[in-house]
Motif scaffolding. Structure first.
Motif, PDB file in Angstrom:
ATOM      1  N   LYS A  46       0.841  -1.197   0.000  1.00 51.29           N
ATOM      2  CA  LYS A  46       0.000   0.000   0.000  1.00 51.29           C
ATOM      3  C   LYS A  46       0.875   1.246   0.000  1.00 51.29           C
ATOM      4  N   CYS A  49       2.742   1.538  -3.468  1.00 52.75           N
ATOM      5  CA  CYS A  49       1.889   1.915  -4.596  1.00 52.75           C
ATOM      6  C   CYS A  49       1.083   3.188  -4.349  1.00 52.75           C
ATOM      7  N   ARG A  54      -1.675   3.865 -11.501  1.00 56.86           N
ATOM      8  CA  ARG A  54      -2.600   2.727 -11.598  1.00 56.86           C
ATOM      9  C   ARG A  54      -2.476   1.897 -10.325  1.00 56.86           C
ATOM     10  N   PRO A  55      -3.059   2.377  -9.215  1.00 58.00           N
ATOM     11  CA  PRO A  55      -2.846   1.741  -7.916  1.00 58.00           C
ATOM     12  C   PRO A  55      -3.329   0.294  -7.824  1.00 58.00           C
ATOM     13  N   ASN A  56      -4.436  -0.050  -8.463  1.00 57.84           N
ATOM     14  CA  ASN A  56      -4.932  -1.434  -8.377  1.00 57.84           C
ATOM     15  C   ASN A  56      -3.973  -2.407  -9.057  1.00 57.84           C
ATOM     16  N   LEU A  57      -3.475  -2.047 -10.224  1.00 60.34           N
ATOM     17  CA  LEU A  57      -2.510  -2.878 -10.938  1.00 60.34           C
ATOM     18  C   LEU A  57      -1.210  -2.988 -10.145  1.00 60.34           C
ATOM     19  N   CYS A  58      -0.776  -1.874  -9.593  1.00 56.29           N
ATOM     20  CA  CYS A  58       0.446  -1.847  -8.783  1.00 56.29           C
ATOM     21  C   CYS A  58       0.311  -2.744  -7.561  1.00 56.29           C
ATOM     22  N   LEU A  59      -0.822  -2.640  -6.858  1.00 54.72           N
ATOM     23  CA  LEU A  59      -1.028  -3.466  -5.662  1.00 54.72           C
ATOM     24  C   LEU A  59      -1.061  -4.951  -5.984  1.00 54.72           C
ATOM     25  N   ARG A  60      -1.699  -5.312  -7.091  1.00 51.86           N
ATOM     26  CA  ARG A  60      -1.780  -6.722  -7.471  1.00 51.86           C
ATOM     27  C   ARG A  60      -0.383  -7.286  -7.765  1.00 51.86           C
TER      28      ARG A  60
END
Length: 99
Positions: A46, A49, A54-60
């Motif tokens: 968290k 990223c 692109r926080p969702n892609l980074c977190l994944r």
């Protein structure tokens, strides 16, 4: 008195076996090795990223790399030299997977 000693010995054996089983299961659950504590991948990723476009892609991607390596470099970018495993994971296309 003999019954008391027998019961006490049986309880002691049961306690030792239970402790051993817990230790064995803890070792099996630890994928990174004995004596190594797993880090909080969610919290570290968290932070890593937090400034991503692109926080969702980074977190994944970060969580996937973290679970595999048990390491996330500090900061929001760079510092890959501090976590060689994290820096060596690539996609099928040869690009670095971990943010």
């Amino acid at each position: 008195m003999a019954i008391f000693r027998s019961t006490l010995v049986l309880l002691l054996i049961l306690f030792c076996l239970t402790t051993f089983e817990l230790h064995v299961h803890a070792a099996e659950d630890s994928q990174v090795g004995e004596g190594v504590v797993k880090i909080d991948c969610g919290g570290r990723c968290k932070g890593r990223c937090s400034k991503s476009s692109r926080p969702n892609l980074c977190l994944r991607a970060c969580n996937s790399c973290c679970y595999r390596c048990n390491c996330v470099p500090p900061g929001t970018a760079g510092n890959h030299h501090l976590c060689p495993c994290y820096a060596s994971i690539t996609t099928r296309g040869g690009r670095l997977k971990c943010p």
